[in-house]
Design a protein around this motif. Structure first.
Motif, PDB file in Angstrom:
ATOM      1  N   ARG A 130      44.374  48.667  37.857  1.00  0.00           N
ATOM      2  CA  ARG A 130      43.858  47.304  37.972  1.00  0.00           C
ATOM      3  C   ARG A 130      43.758  46.929  39.440  1.00  0.00           C
ATOM      4  N   GLY A 131      42.965  45.912  39.732  1.00  0.00           N
ATOM      5  CA  GLY A 131      42.784  45.523  41.125  1.00  0.00           C
ATOM      6  C   GLY A 131      42.579  44.035  41.277  1.00  0.00           C
ATOM      7  N   VAL A 132      42.881  43.540  42.474  1.00  0.00           N
ATOM      8  CA  VAL A 132      42.649  42.143  42.816  1.00  0.00           C
ATOM      9  C   VAL A 132      41.878  42.099  44.131  1.00  0.00           C
ATOM     10  N   GLU A 133      40.832  41.288  44.176  1.00  0.00           N
ATOM     11  CA  GLU A 133      39.988  41.152  45.364  1.00  0.00           C
ATOM     12  C   GLU A 133      39.853  39.680  45.722  1.00  0.00           C
ATOM     13  N   PHE A 134      39.851  39.410  47.017  1.00  0.00           N
ATOM     14  CA  PHE A 134      39.828  38.030  47.495  1.00  0.00           C
ATOM     15  C   PHE A 134      38.416  37.486  47.682  1.00  0.00           C
ATOM     16  N   VAL A 135      37.494  38.277  48.227  1.00  0.00           N
ATOM     17  CA  VAL A 135      36.154  37.796  48.582  1.00  0.00           C
ATOM     18  C   VAL A 135      35.278  37.717  47.333  1.00  0.00           C
ATOM     19  N   PRO A 136      34.733  36.537  47.009  1.00  0.00           N
ATOM     20  CA  PRO A 136      33.942  36.388  45.777  1.00  0.00           C
ATOM     21  C   PRO A 136      32.751  37.328  45.690  1.00  0.00           C
ATOM     22  N   LEU A 137      32.009  37.501  46.790  1.00  0.00           N
ATOM     23  CA  LEU A 137      30.821  38.351  46.732  1.00  0.00           C
ATOM     24  C   LEU A 137      31.197  39.796  46.435  1.00  0.00           C
ATOM     25  N   ILE A 138      32.213  40.317  47.119  1.00  0.00           N
ATOM     26  CA  ILE A 138      32.631  41.696  46.887  1.00  0.00           C
ATOM     27  C   ILE A 138      33.161  41.859  45.468  1.00  0.00           C
ATOM     28  N   TRP A 139      33.934  40.887  45.014  1.00  0.00           N
ATOM     29  CA  TRP A 139      34.434  40.926  43.633  1.00  0.00           C
ATOM     30  C   TRP A 139      33.274  40.963  42.640  1.00  0.00           C
ATOM     31  N   PHE A 140      32.251  40.142  42.868  1.00  0.00           N
ATOM     32  CA  PHE A 140      31.105  40.100  41.954  1.00  0.00           C
ATOM     33  C   PHE A 140      30.365  41.435  41.934  1.00  0.00           C
TER      34      PHE A 140
END
Length: 227
Positions: A130-140
């Motif tokens: 599993r992973g967690v990402e902070f930046v909305p664009l990169i996450w999308f």
């Protein structure tokens, strides 16, 4: 022979001279209708500064949205955690192999980007990360990638990696700056359960003694810790 004679055709020069004499060169034909589209074009020609002002305003709005949703989050993420630099596939493969995630273990990638570890662990090792990402664009973009590869999108969430609950996590992957590792060190001790394994690419955790360091020629080291 017919009684009427054909009327001689006038040359273009003669027609132009006749118009100059009659003064009709500037007068529109009374039967000619001006379309609304022509009127709009005429207004734009008469007031070009108004059209240019609207275009500049629209361009400024798009640049402001770009700054708000892309540039600022990327800059902030680079300042508090790490700039977006995807881990090399070879290095990610080494880290997953060194972690040796077992069935039933929970593995997390802090600063997951577009899901490199999630995808590789699933497709090459048959393991769930599993992973967690902070930046909305990169996450999308990561969500779109997981959808394309038919991997559950629930494995990649958006959020603050410093507030990520780690109590039940067995394995942690991270590729963060020394500043971020300094901040995460106390959180690892406080949140992680004893025996949890932490694998940091390129940067060590200040004040921690690694259980081992994996080095390969031409590659950044992998620091392996056990809580």
């Amino acid at each position: 022979m017919r009684g009427t004679m054909k009327r001689a055709r006038r040359t273009p020069e003669e027609k132009f001279q006749s118009l100059e004499i009659s003064g009709k060169e500037d007068s529109p034909c009374p039967h000619t209708r001006i379309s609304p589209k022509s009127e709009v074009i005429g207004r734009e020609i008469q007031h070009p500064e108004r059209s240019e002002g609207q275009q500049n305003k629209s361009a400024f709005m798009w640049w402001r949205l770009l700054l708000l949703f892309i540039v600022l989050p990327l800059a902030y993420a680079g300042w508090v955690a790490a700039p977006y630099l995807g881990t090399k596939k070879k290095s990610a493969r080494r880290m997953i192999r060194e972690a040796d995630v077992k069935d039933g273990e929970v593995a997390y990638d802090l600063g997951a980007g577009i899901g490199h570890f999630i995808v590789m662990a699933e497709r090459e090792f048959g393991r769930e990360v599993r992973g967690v990402e902070f930046v909305p664009l990169i996450w999308f973009l990561g969500i779109l990638r997981l959808l394309w590869l038919h991997i559950p999108v629930s494995r990649l969430r958006i959020g603050d990696l410093y507030r990520q609950p780690l109590q039940g996590v067995d394995v942690i992957f991270c590729f963060l700056t020394p500043k971020a590792m300094t901040r995460l060190g106390p959180a690892f001790r406080a949140k992680c359960k004893p025996g949890a394994r932490i694998f940091s690419y390129a940067f060590f955790i200040p004040g921690w003694e690694p259980a081992r360091v994996v080095r390969e020629e031409g590659e950044e080291p992998i620091f392996c810790y056990i809580v």
